[in-house]
Motif scaffolding. Structure first.
Motif, PDB file in Angstrom:
ATOM      1  N   PHE A  33       0.831  -1.347   0.063  1.00 16.40           N
ATOM      2  CA  PHE A  33       0.057  -0.163   0.082  1.00 16.40           C
ATOM      3  C   PHE A  33       0.876   1.290  -0.013  1.00 16.40           C
ATOM      4  N   ILE A  34       0.580   2.203  -0.794  1.00 21.35           N
ATOM      5  CA  ILE A  34       1.301   3.553  -0.824  1.00 21.35           C
ATOM      6  C   ILE A  34       0.191   4.591  -0.832  1.00 21.35           C
ATOM      7  N   ASP A  35       0.390   5.599   0.091  1.00 19.73           N
ATOM      8  CA  ASP A  35      -0.531   6.828   0.152  1.00 19.73           C
ATOM      9  C   ASP A  35       0.289   7.906  -0.753  1.00 19.73           C
ATOM     10  N   ALA A  36      -0.441   8.238  -1.677  1.00 19.92           N
ATOM     11  CA  ALA A  36       0.090   9.368  -2.526  1.00 19.92           C
ATOM     12  C   ALA A  36       0.578  10.559  -1.797  1.00 19.92           C
ATOM     13  N   ASP A  37      -0.391  11.082  -0.846  1.00 21.90           N
ATOM     14  CA  ASP A  37      -0.190  12.111   0.149  1.00 21.90           C
ATOM     15  C   ASP A  37       1.270  12.157   0.637  1.00 21.90           C
ATOM     16  N   ASP A  38       2.021  10.946   0.706  1.00 26.14           N
ATOM     17  CA  ASP A  38       3.412  10.773   1.312  1.00 26.14           C
ATOM     18  C   ASP A  38       4.364  11.023   0.305  1.00 26.14           C
ATOM     19  N   HIS A  39       4.075  11.374  -0.890  1.00 29.33           N
ATOM     20  CA  HIS A  39       4.911  11.686  -2.038  1.00 29.33           C
ATOM     21  C   HIS A  39       4.758  13.097  -2.647  1.00 29.33           C
ATOM     22  N   HIS A  40       3.962  13.984  -1.779  1.00 29.25           N
ATOM     23  CA  HIS A  40       3.955  15.492  -2.069  1.00 29.25           C
ATOM     24  C   HIS A  40       4.958  15.956  -1.901  1.00 29.25           C
ATOM     25  N   SER A  41       5.386  16.914  -2.509  1.00 32.36           N
ATOM     26  CA  SER A  41       6.901  17.656  -2.065  1.00 32.36           C
ATOM     27  C   SER A  41       6.455  18.542  -1.061  1.00 32.36           C
ATOM     28  N   PRO A  42       7.519  19.052  -0.223  1.00 29.15           N
ATOM     29  CA  PRO A  42       7.254  19.837   0.879  1.00 29.15           C
ATOM     30  C   PRO A  42       6.671  21.331   0.614  1.00 29.15           C
ATOM     31  N   LEU A  43       6.682  21.869  -0.789  1.00 29.48           N
ATOM     32  CA  LEU A  43       6.069  22.895  -1.181  1.00 29.48           C
ATOM     33  C   LEU A  43       4.782  22.692  -1.348  1.00 29.48           C
ATOM     34  N   ASN A  44       4.373  21.519  -1.765  1.00 29.43           N
ATOM     35  CA  ASN A  44       2.831  21.167  -2.148  1.00 29.43           C
ATOM     36  C   ASN A  44       2.053  20.966  -0.697  1.00 29.43           C
ATOM     37  N   VAL A  45       2.659  20.392   0.301  1.00 29.45           N
ATOM     38  CA  VAL A  45       2.128  20.291   1.379  1.00 29.45           C
ATOM     39  C   VAL A  45       1.956  21.550   2.333  1.00 29.45           C
ATOM     40  N   ALA A  46       2.995  22.503   1.983  1.00 25.75           N
ATOM     41  CA  ALA A  46       2.782  23.710   2.634  1.00 25.75           C
ATOM     42  C   ALA A  46       1.628  24.610   2.007  1.00 25.75           C
ATOM     43  N   LYS A  47       1.656  24.312   0.721  1.00 18.96           N
ATOM     44  CA  LYS A  47       0.545  25.181  -0.098  1.00 18.96           C
ATOM     45  C   LYS A  47      -0.815  24.817   0.361  1.00 18.96           C
ATOM     46  N   MET A  48      -1.008  23.321   0.580  1.00 10.79           N
ATOM     47  CA  MET A  48      -2.360  22.958   0.885  1.00 10.79           C
ATOM     48  C   MET A  48      -2.484  23.219   2.367  1.00 10.79           C
ATOM     49  N   ALA A  49      -1.477  23.313   3.142  1.00 15.20           N
ATOM     50  CA  ALA A  49      -1.787  23.553   4.623  1.00 15.20           C
ATOM     51  C   ALA A  49      -2.301  24.960   4.662  1.00 15.20           C
ATOM     52  N   ARG A  50      -1.820  25.997   3.728  1.00 16.73           N
ATOM     53  CA  ARG A  50      -2.079  27.460   3.720  1.00 16.73           C
ATOM     54  C   ARG A  50      -3.619  27.457   3.353  1.00 16.73           C
ATOM     55  N   GLY A  51      -4.206  26.344   3.028  1.00 18.86           N
ATOM     56  CA  GLY A  51      -5.324  26.421   2.388  1.00 18.86           C
ATOM     57  C   GLY A  51      -5.558  26.956   0.614  1.00 18.86           C
ATOM     58  N   GLU A  52      -4.485  26.453   0.063  1.00 16.29           N
ATOM     59  CA  GLU A  52      -4.163  26.967  -1.181  1.00 16.29           C
ATOM     60  C   GLU A  52      -4.651  25.579  -2.159  1.00 16.29           C
ATOM     61  N   PRO A  53      -5.427  25.581  -3.022  1.00 16.32           N
ATOM     62  CA  PRO A  53      -5.452  24.194  -3.776  1.00 16.32           C
ATOM     63  C   PRO A  53      -4.289  24.310  -4.752  1.00 16.32           C
ATOM     64  N   LEU A  54      -3.720  22.911  -4.962  1.00 13.76           N
ATOM     65  CA  LEU A  54      -2.774  22.692  -5.905  1.00 13.76           C
ATOM     66  C   LEU A  54      -3.396  22.872  -7.467  1.00 13.76           C
ATOM     67  N   ASP A  55      -2.544  23.301  -8.358  1.00 17.10           N
ATOM     68  CA  ASP A  55      -2.891  23.378  -9.871  1.00 17.10           C
ATOM     69  C   ASP A  55      -2.160  22.267 -10.572  1.00 17.10           C
ATOM     70  N   ASP A  56      -2.457  22.388 -11.517  1.00 15.64           N
ATOM     71  CA  ASP A  56      -1.705  21.102 -12.652  1.00 15.64           C
ATOM     72  C   ASP A  56      -0.248  21.007 -12.589  1.00 15.64           C
ATOM     73  N   GLU A  57       0.311  22.325 -12.625  1.00 12.50           N
ATOM     74  CA  GLU A  57       1.709  22.210 -12.593  1.00 12.50           C
ATOM     75  C   GLU A  57       2.307  21.747 -11.149  1.00 12.50           C
ATOM     76  N   ARG A  59       0.965  19.483  -9.440  1.00 13.21           N
ATOM     77  CA  ARG A  59       0.870  18.129  -9.271  1.00 13.21           C
ATOM     78  C   ARG A  59       1.485  17.254 -10.370  1.00 13.21           C
ATOM     79  N   LYS A  60       2.194  18.057 -11.491  1.00 14.10           N
ATOM     80  CA  LYS A  60       2.911  17.137 -12.385  1.00 14.10           C
ATOM     81  C   LYS A  60       3.919  16.145 -12.106  1.00 14.10           C
ATOM     82  N   GLU A  61       4.746  16.631 -11.274  1.00  9.85           N
ATOM     83  CA  GLU A  61       5.970  15.942 -10.635  1.00  9.85           C
ATOM     84  C   GLU A  61       5.498  14.952  -9.736  1.00  9.85           C
ATOM     85  N   TRP A  62       4.679  15.292  -9.049  1.00  8.76           N
ATOM     86  CA  TRP A  62       3.911  14.084  -8.162  1.00  8.76           C
ATOM     87  C   TRP A  62       3.433  12.993  -8.783  1.00  8.76           C
TER      88      TRP A  62
END
Length: 170
Positions: A33-57, A59-62
């Protein structure tokens, strides 16, 4: 290459139970089992924690990382279950690059059910009505040809049993 491995994506918006159901499916199958959330970059996690939705860019590397994980397990002939929102069809198409015969479970839920579940979370970086609404607006639900679709109002045990039964029928 060994294409006998089963690659499974458990998808849906945040709060749908992807991780819980994904773990249960993996246990039932004897899969990793792999949880995709564990593979977000620290920048993506910080963005979501600030309440900012991710955009396509964002998500690309993830998504490419997850596709590579599917490919790795498939080549080794090992079953794997990845829990990932995979909101858009083109995101799922990226994941299929690593697993062309990808099996998908889509966990369907109403906004009210999802909001109730998210409000009960204490330690997850993804919370809030704004973030949920952003995901619901982004969501391109898969059709029955692309995924097995099950309502989250079923118990987790019933979801796993129904999914595995339908998977084995395919």
């Amino acid at each position: 290459m060994n294409d006998s491995a089963r690659c499974i994506l458990v998808m849906g918006v945040s709060g749908s139970g992807k991780s819980h159901i994904g773990r249960d499916i993996a246990v039932a199958m004897g899969a990793e089992f792999i949880d995709a959330d564990d593979h977000h970059s620290p920048l993506n996690v910080a963005k979501m924690a600030r309440g900012e939705p991710l955009d396509d860019e964002d998500r690309k590397e993830w998504l490419m990382t997850l596709s590579d994980l599917f490919d790795h397990y498939r080549r080794q002939g090992r079953d794997v279950v990845i829990a990932c929102s995979a909101l858009k069809k083109r995101y799922r198409d990226v994941l299929r690059q690593g697993a062309p015969a990808l099996n998908i479970l889509y966990l369907e839920a109403s906004r009210n059910v999802l909001l109730k579940r998210l409000s009960a979370r204490k330690t997850h970086f993804f919370t809030g009505e704004h973030m949920l609404d952003s995901q619901l607006q982004t969501l391109e639900p898969p059709n029955d040809d692309e995924a097995i679709c099950l309502d989250v109002r079923y118990s987790p045990k019933a979801i796993v049993e129904r999914f595995l039964a339908q998977l084995n029928e395919r």
